[in-house]
Design a protein around this motif. Structure first.
Motif, PDB file in Angstrom:
ATOM      1  N   ALA A 106       0.888  -1.573  -0.283  1.00 24.06           N
ATOM      2  CA  ALA A 106      -0.180  -0.260   0.058  1.00 24.06           C
ATOM      3  C   ALA A 106       0.858   1.182   0.156  1.00 24.06           C
ATOM      4  O   ALA A 106       1.956   0.918   0.557  1.00 24.06           O
ATOM      5  CB  ALA A 106      -0.777  -0.186   0.916  1.00 24.06           C
ATOM      6  N   ARG A 112       3.288  -1.720   4.336  1.00 24.03           N
ATOM      7  CA  ARG A 112       1.813  -2.477   4.541  1.00 24.03           C
ATOM      8  C   ARG A 112       1.102  -2.923   3.658  1.00 24.03           C
ATOM      9  O   ARG A 112       1.758  -2.591   2.227  1.00 24.03           O
ATOM     10  CB  ARG A 112       0.989  -1.260   5.079  1.00 24.03           C
ATOM     11  CG  ARG A 112       0.048  -0.647   5.852  1.00 24.03           C
ATOM     12  CD  ARG A 112      -1.274  -0.464   6.440  1.00 24.03           C
ATOM     13  NE  ARG A 112      -0.979   1.626   6.010  1.00 24.03           N
ATOM     14  CZ  ARG A 112      -1.709   1.757   5.648  1.00 24.03           C
ATOM     15  NH1 ARG A 112      -2.853   0.962   4.947  1.00 24.03           N
ATOM     16  NH2 ARG A 112      -2.140   2.576   4.122  1.00 24.03           N
ATOM     17  N   GLN A 113       0.893  -3.797   3.496  1.00 24.17           N
ATOM     18  CA  GLN A 113       0.421  -4.886   2.561  1.00 24.17           C
ATOM     19  C   GLN A 113      -1.334  -4.196   2.171  1.00 24.17           C
ATOM     20  O   GLN A 113      -2.426  -4.142   3.052  1.00 24.17           O
ATOM     21  CB  GLN A 113       0.821  -6.403   2.750  1.00 24.17           C
ATOM     22  CG  GLN A 113       2.243  -7.335   2.947  1.00 24.17           C
ATOM     23  CD  GLN A 113       2.611  -7.955   2.484  1.00 24.17           C
ATOM     24  OE1 GLN A 113       1.799  -9.836   2.888  1.00 24.17           O
ATOM     25  NE2 GLN A 113       4.047  -8.425   2.488  1.00 24.17           N
ATOM     26  N   GLN A 114      -1.403  -4.865   0.845  1.00 28.64           N
ATOM     27  CA  GLN A 114      -2.717  -4.528   0.493  1.00 28.64           C
ATOM     28  C   GLN A 114      -3.116  -5.761   0.181  1.00 28.64           C
ATOM     29  O   GLN A 114      -2.313  -6.357  -1.558  1.00 28.64           O
ATOM     30  CB  GLN A 114      -3.362  -3.384  -0.505  1.00 28.64           C
ATOM     31  CG  GLN A 114      -4.880  -2.919  -0.200  1.00 28.64           C
ATOM     32  CD  GLN A 114      -5.053  -2.487  -1.150  1.00 28.64           C
ATOM     33  OE1 GLN A 114      -4.427  -1.543  -2.463  1.00 28.64           O
ATOM     34  NE2 GLN A 114      -6.749  -1.840  -1.042  1.00 28.64           N
ATOM     35  N   THR A 272       5.402  -5.501  -2.752  1.00 26.32           N
ATOM     36  CA  THR A 272       5.890  -6.051  -1.538  1.00 26.32           C
ATOM     37  C   THR A 272       6.849  -6.608  -0.783  1.00 26.32           C
ATOM     38  O   THR A 272       7.208  -6.525   0.621  1.00 26.32           O
ATOM     39  CB  THR A 272       4.792  -7.466  -0.760  1.00 26.32           C
ATOM     40  OG1 THR A 272       5.160  -8.283  -1.394  1.00 26.32           O
ATOM     41  CG2 THR A 272       3.181  -7.380  -1.295  1.00 26.32           C
TER      42      THR A 272
END
Ligand code: GDP
Ligand code: MG
Ligand code: ZN
Length: 366
Positions: A106, A112-114, A272
């Motif tokens: 993100a 952050r991962q989304q 990521t």
């Protein structure tokens, strides 16, 4: 447990994933359902085609995603395509382990991962054969999809437009073809043409459409559905880009028995840090780099650089090489941020993962 045929119509696979047993034993009253819509305010789940209901979920999944030690990371919260356990038909009590997950990083200051979609078998990477055709972007999407557990398929839309040149596009994507990734050119508005995608849309399959805004994802969805469920946008003429008309991710059962997840166009698809750079179709460049005189060759002005030599001989496309460097740099930077987040989380005491609601703990502050 014998799932109803309804569940099979929304992608339930024969048998139960052995990793699900624990969660199912812990919630004997709960029933499996699939997340079919994800909104800011919550989830819609279904136990069959067309029966979506808005449900409550665990308070720790509702807290703001912002970085706080001990909060549940976004990739550990349910996303479209996830199988969950639902109690009384109105409350998600558990997220079941996934067989695949398509993620990106993100945007923002903190790592952050989304999650883009979960439990998908196929990821259609959609790109128009118009002014928006961009092999570099397709490489980026592939890099993110390859390690997800889903099979990537490049879908080149707008093959019917006068300027479309599917053969030239395939040539520009030759290195991706070497990875065994198919590229299919279609007119997304033509029901007969989109049948070319049917090998990946068998009963029980789940496919997700990814690609930039205006690529034709919602058009493909509507054609495959046979009805106009998703809003599509007229492309602005000056830059061939559509407006963002798909506002949330939704899982739709298709007449073929497969399920399709349409996604809003994603302006920024950041790695990521878990990707392998060769997955973007760069294995040939990695092989060349191994031939450079210096092991740490940056392929700039070093003598004996096999990569530069291949570019000079016209054997390696410079644009693809520059994208390899750019994406490689992004993966390396993200993996550094990921490592420090993991270290951070190990240092912090993880919260108890209470399966039931904990009233009085609504602020998410700790
Ligand atoms: N001629 C033609 N137009 C298409 C095709 N696919 C999409 N379009 C048009 O491109 C525009 C953007 O499509 P849309 O499905 O909304 O893109 P999305 O943002 O990826 O969902 C719409 O005006 C569509 O009618 C195609 O294969 N051929
Ligand atoms: Mg759309
Ligand atoms: Zn080199």
């Amino acid at each position: 447990m014998n799932p109803a045929p309804d569940l099979q119509a929304i992608g339930w696979r024969a048998g139960i994933d052995p990793r699900w047993q624990d969660a199912m034993a812990a919630h004997p009253q709960a029933r499996p359902a699939r997340v079919v819509e994800q909104h800011r305010s919550g989830y819609v789940v279904a136990t069959g085609p067309g029966d979506g209901v808005a449900v409550e979920s665990l308070p720790e999944w509702q807290r703001p995603v912002g970085y706080r030690k001990g909060t549940v990371a976004p990739e550990d919260r349910p996303a479209v395509g996830d199988w969950v356990l639902v109690e009384d038909g109105k409350r998600i009590v558990a997220l079941l382990p996934r067989r695949s997950a398509i993620k990106r990083a993100a945007a923002g200051e903190h790592y952050r991962q989304q999650l883009i979609a979960a439990n998908v078998d196929v990821a259609f990477v959609v790109c128009g054969l118009d002014g928006d055709f961009n092999p570099r972007r397709i490489e980026r999407y592939l890099l993110l999809v390859q390690g997800s557990g889903a099979q990537p398929v490049v879908v080149l839309t707008k093959a019917d437009l006068p300027g479309a040149d599917p053969a030239a596009a395939r040539a520009a994507l030759a290195a991706i073809g070497e990875l065994g990734v198919p590229a299919v050119a279609v007119n997304a508005r033509d029901p007969a043409a989109v049948q070319a995608l049917s090998p990946w849309l068998r009963p029980g399959d789940t496919a997700v459409l990814v690609g930039s805004s205006g690529a034709g994802k919602s058009t493909l969805t509507n054609t495959l559905l046979g009805v106009d469920r998703m809003k599509t946008a007229a492309v602005r003429e000056h830059d061939a880009r559509g407006r963002h008309t798909t506002t949330h991710r939704a899982l739709l059962p298709l007449p073929s028995g497969a399920c399709l997840i349409d996604t809003p166009g994603m302006r920024e698809l950041k790695p990521t840090g878990e990707e392998e750079i060769a997955d973007g179709g760069f294995a040939d460049i990695e092989a060349l780099a191994a031939e450079c005189r210096f092991r740490d060759c940056a392929h700039g002005r070093e003598p004996g650089c096999a990569v530069r030599a291949a570019i000079a001989r016209g054997e390696l496309d410079e644009g693809r090489f520059l994208n390899y460097l750019k994406l490689g740099g992004e993966v390396a930077a993200a993996s550094g941020r990921l490592a420090s987040r993991l270290a951070d989380r190990q240092g912090a005491k993880p919260p108890p993962r209470a399966p039931s609601k904990r009233p009085g703990d609504r602020t998410g502050k700790r």
